[in-house]
Scaffold this motif. Structure first.
Motif, mmCIF file in Angstrom:
data_model
loop_
_atom_site.group_PDB
_atom_site.id
_atom_site.type_symbol
_atom_site.label_atom_id
_atom_site.label_comp_id
_atom_site.label_asym_id
_atom_site.label_seq_id
_atom_site.Cartn_x
_atom_site.Cartn_y
_atom_site.Cartn_z
ATOM 1 N N ALA A 64 0.855 -1.196 0.000
ATOM 2 C CA ALA A 64 0.000 0.000 0.000
ATOM 3 C C ALA A 64 0.882 1.233 0.000
ATOM 4 O O ALA A 64 1.967 1.231 0.585
ATOM 5 C CB ALA A 64 -0.896 0.005 1.237
ATOM 6 N N ASP A 65 0.389 2.291 -0.615
ATOM 7 C CA ASP A 65 1.196 3.489 -0.588
ATOM 8 C C ASP A 65 0.959 4.251 0.706
ATOM 9 O O ASP A 65 0.010 3.987 1.433
ATOM 10 C CB ASP A 65 1.044 4.244 -1.890
ATOM 11 C CG ASP A 65 0.088 5.362 -2.053
ATOM 12 O OD1 ASP A 65 0.057 5.816 -3.176
ATOM 13 O OD2 ASP A 65 -0.585 5.805 -1.106
ATOM 14 N N LEU A 66 1.887 5.159 1.004
ATOM 15 C CA LEU A 66 1.853 5.854 2.291
ATOM 16 C C LEU A 66 0.550 6.603 2.530
ATOM 17 O O LEU A 66 0.054 6.633 3.657
ATOM 18 C CB LEU A 66 3.041 6.811 2.411
ATOM 19 C CG LEU A 66 4.356 6.157 2.799
ATOM 20 C CD1 LEU A 66 5.507 7.149 2.695
ATOM 21 C CD2 LEU A 66 4.285 5.589 4.203
ATOM 22 N N THR A 67 -0.012 7.184 1.498
ATOM 23 C CA THR A 67 -1.280 7.911 1.649
ATOM 24 C C THR A 67 -2.377 6.978 2.150
ATOM 25 O O THR A 67 -3.134 7.318 3.062
ATOM 26 C CB THR A 67 -1.690 8.553 0.304
ATOM 27 O OG1 THR A 67 -0.612 9.345 -0.165
ATOM 28 C CG2 THR A 67 -2.925 9.401 0.465
ATOM 29 N N THR A 68 -2.446 5.797 1.559
ATOM 30 C CA THR A 68 -3.435 4.798 1.984
ATOM 31 C C THR A 68 -3.186 4.380 3.423
ATOM 32 O O THR A 68 -4.124 4.302 4.231
ATOM 33 C CB THR A 68 -3.371 3.559 1.055
ATOM 34 O OG1 THR A 68 -3.674 3.975 -0.277
ATOM 35 C CG2 THR A 68 -4.338 2.483 1.501
ATOM 36 N N LEU A 69 -1.937 4.122 3.758
ATOM 37 C CA LEU A 69 -1.601 3.686 5.117
ATOM 38 C C LEU A 69 -1.999 4.732 6.152
ATOM 39 O O LEU A 69 -2.593 4.394 7.181
ATOM 40 C CB LEU A 69 -0.104 3.370 5.222
ATOM 41 C CG LEU A 69 0.408 2.231 4.351
ATOM 42 C CD1 LEU A 69 1.931 2.139 4.430
ATOM 43 C CD2 LEU A 69 -0.233 0.907 4.732
ATOM 44 N N VAL A 70 -1.682 5.985 5.866
ATOM 45 C CA VAL A 70 -2.018 7.058 6.810
ATOM 46 C C VAL A 70 -3.526 7.142 7.009
ATOM 47 O O VAL A 70 -4.007 7.212 8.143
ATOM 48 C CB VAL A 70 -1.437 8.414 6.349
ATOM 49 C CG1 VAL A 70 -1.980 9.562 7.200
ATOM 50 C CG2 VAL A 70 0.082 8.392 6.413
ATOM 51 N N LYS A 71 -4.288 7.094 5.918
ATOM 52 C CA LYS A 71 -5.755 7.144 6.031
ATOM 53 C C LYS A 71 -6.278 6.029 6.923
ATOM 54 O O LYS A 71 -7.222 6.221 7.686
ATOM 55 C CB LYS A 71 -6.406 7.016 4.651
ATOM 56 C CG LYS A 71 -6.352 8.238 3.797
ATOM 57 C CD LYS A 71 -7.047 7.959 2.461
ATOM 58 C CE LYS A 71 -6.668 8.967 1.418
ATOM 59 N NZ LYS A 71 -7.171 8.596 0.096
ATOM 60 N N ARG A 72 -5.677 4.864 6.801
ATOM 61 C CA ARG A 72 -6.176 3.705 7.536
ATOM 62 C C ARG A 72 -5.766 3.679 9.004
ATOM 63 O O ARG A 72 -6.451 3.064 9.809
ATOM 64 C CB ARG A 72 -5.703 2.416 6.854
ATOM 65 C CG ARG A 72 -6.354 2.216 5.492
ATOM 66 C CD ARG A 72 -5.856 0.959 4.845
ATOM 67 N NE ARG A 72 -6.461 0.734 3.543
ATOM 68 C CZ ARG A 72 -6.157 -0.278 2.760
ATOM 69 N NH1 ARG A 72 -5.249 -1.165 3.143
ATOM 70 N NH2 ARG A 72 -6.741 -0.405 1.593
ATOM 71 N N VAL A 73 -4.650 4.318 9.357
ATOM 72 C CA VAL A 73 -4.196 4.220 10.750
ATOM 73 C C VAL A 73 -4.567 5.419 11.607
ATOM 74 O O VAL A 73 -4.527 5.325 12.832
ATOM 75 C CB VAL A 73 -2.668 3.963 10.849
ATOM 76 C CG1 VAL A 73 -2.289 2.685 10.143
ATOM 77 C CG2 VAL A 73 -1.862 5.145 10.352
ATOM 78 N N VAL A 74 -4.922 6.548 10.981
ATOM 79 C CA VAL A 74 -5.294 7.726 11.768
ATOM 80 C C VAL A 74 -6.504 7.372 12.627
ATOM 81 O O VAL A 74 -7.482 6.811 12.147
ATOM 82 C CB VAL A 74 -5.580 8.938 10.854
ATOM 83 C CG1 VAL A 74 -6.277 10.052 11.625
ATOM 84 C CG2 VAL A 74 -4.291 9.443 10.243
ATOM 85 N N GLY A 75 -6.401 7.679 13.919
ATOM 86 C CA GLY A 75 -7.501 7.417 14.847
ATOM 87 C C GLY A 75 -7.485 6.021 15.440
ATOM 88 O O GLY A 75 -8.358 5.677 16.224
ATOM 89 N N THR A 76 -6.489 5.205 15.075
ATOM 90 C CA THR A 76 -6.379 3.871 15.669
ATOM 91 C C THR A 76 -5.437 3.932 16.859
ATOM 92 O O THR A 76 -4.677 4.886 17.022
ATOM 93 C CB THR A 76 -5.862 2.832 14.652
ATOM 94 O OG1 THR A 76 -4.539 3.185 14.245
ATOM 95 C CG2 THR A 76 -6.782 2.740 13.441
ATOM 96 N N ASP A 77 -5.480 2.922 17.676
ATOM 97 C CA ASP A 77 -4.666 2.883 18.889
ATOM 98 C C ASP A 77 -3.323 2.213 18.585
ATOM 99 O O ASP A 77 -3.154 1.015 18.798
ATOM 100 C CB ASP A 77 -5.429 2.116 19.985
ATOM 101 C CG ASP A 77 -4.670 2.123 21.300
ATOM 102 O OD1 ASP A 77 -3.898 3.069 21.542
ATOM 103 O OD2 ASP A 77 -4.847 1.167 22.074
ATOM 104 N N ARG A 78 -2.398 3.004 18.065
ATOM 105 C CA ARG A 78 -1.061 2.499 17.731
ATOM 106 C C ARG A 78 -0.049 3.480 18.314
ATOM 107 O O ARG A 78 0.326 4.461 17.665
ATOM 108 C CB ARG A 78 -0.901 2.354 16.229
ATOM 109 C CG ARG A 78 -1.932 1.372 15.658
ATOM 110 C CD ARG A 78 -1.830 1.284 14.165
ATOM 111 N NE ARG A 78 -2.993 0.617 13.629
ATOM 112 C CZ ARG A 78 -2.928 -0.452 12.850
ATOM 113 N NH1 ARG A 78 -1.787 -0.982 12.541
ATOM 114 N NH2 ARG A 78 -4.032 -0.985 12.380
ATOM 115 N N PRO A 79 0.397 3.213 19.535
ATOM 116 C CA PRO A 79 1.216 4.187 20.260
ATOM 117 C C PRO A 79 2.529 4.553 19.565
ATOM 118 O O PRO A 79 3.036 5.653 19.736
ATOM 119 C CB PRO A 79 1.486 3.513 21.608
ATOM 120 C CG PRO A 79 1.196 2.077 21.415
ATOM 121 C CD PRO A 79 0.192 1.988 20.307
#
Length: 171
Positions: free
Chosen positions: A109-124
């Motif tokens: 996945a490209d970085l844009t996709t990754l950022v969209k998917r992880v924003v707001g998740t609990d990943r410290p």
């Protein structure tokens, strides 16, 4: 006459947010094989969840725990599907174990996709700037994922069910 043996272990690799868990569950439904997420495998291997290992013991301990989780995925009775830690490819021995242990699918996945998917998740470990954190984590990993992969799937524009179907067809 030689026969081609169908792989009985699918190992999903890729960056966090690539869709390993979602695709793993979809593939599990298609094949009827159990799906094991890295977090579950890691907890079984070391008795702590990923977050606790990261926060209490640090990154080196987390990498060792991820390697132990890979041990579980590789020794659990198959057939099975496992989501593997994104950083597992940082250890050349683990890359070799991946290659030897199953059908490795890189969910690219490209970085844009990754950022969209992880924003707001609990990943410290992403901190306050997920894009910067993912850029740092992503640097240099493409070649490592590629070296481990039996199959590369670009996931940016595809729904999980179609990704899973494509993987199943390759088996």
């Amino acid at each position: 006459m030689t026969s081609v043996r169908r792989p009985d272990r699918v190992l999903l690799v890729g960056m966090m947010g690539a869709g390993k868990t979602t695709v793993g569950h979809a593939l599990s439904c298609l094949l009827g094989w159990p799906y094991f997420d890295n977090d579950e495998l890691l907890a079984r291997a070391v008795g702590k969840d990923t977050r606790r290992v990261q926060l209490e013991d640090g990154e080196r301990a987390l990498r060792r725990a991820e390697s132990a989780a890979l041990d579980v995925a590789l020794t659990e009775g198959g057939p099975l599907i496992a989501g593997v830690a994104g950083g597992i490819v940082l250890d050349p021995l683990d890359v070799q174990r991946l290659r030897d242990g199953g059908f490795v699918v890189w969910l690219r996945a490209d970085l844009t996709t990754l950022v969209k998917r992880v924003v707001g998740t609990d990943r410290p470990w992403l901190g306050s700037d997920p894009l910067q954190a993912l850029q740092k984590l992503h640097a240099g990993r493409d070649v490592l994922y590629q070296s481990a992969a039996s199959l590369i799937v670009d996931v940016d524009e595809l729904p999980p069910d179609l990704i899973a179907l494509g993987i199943a067809r390759q088996l």
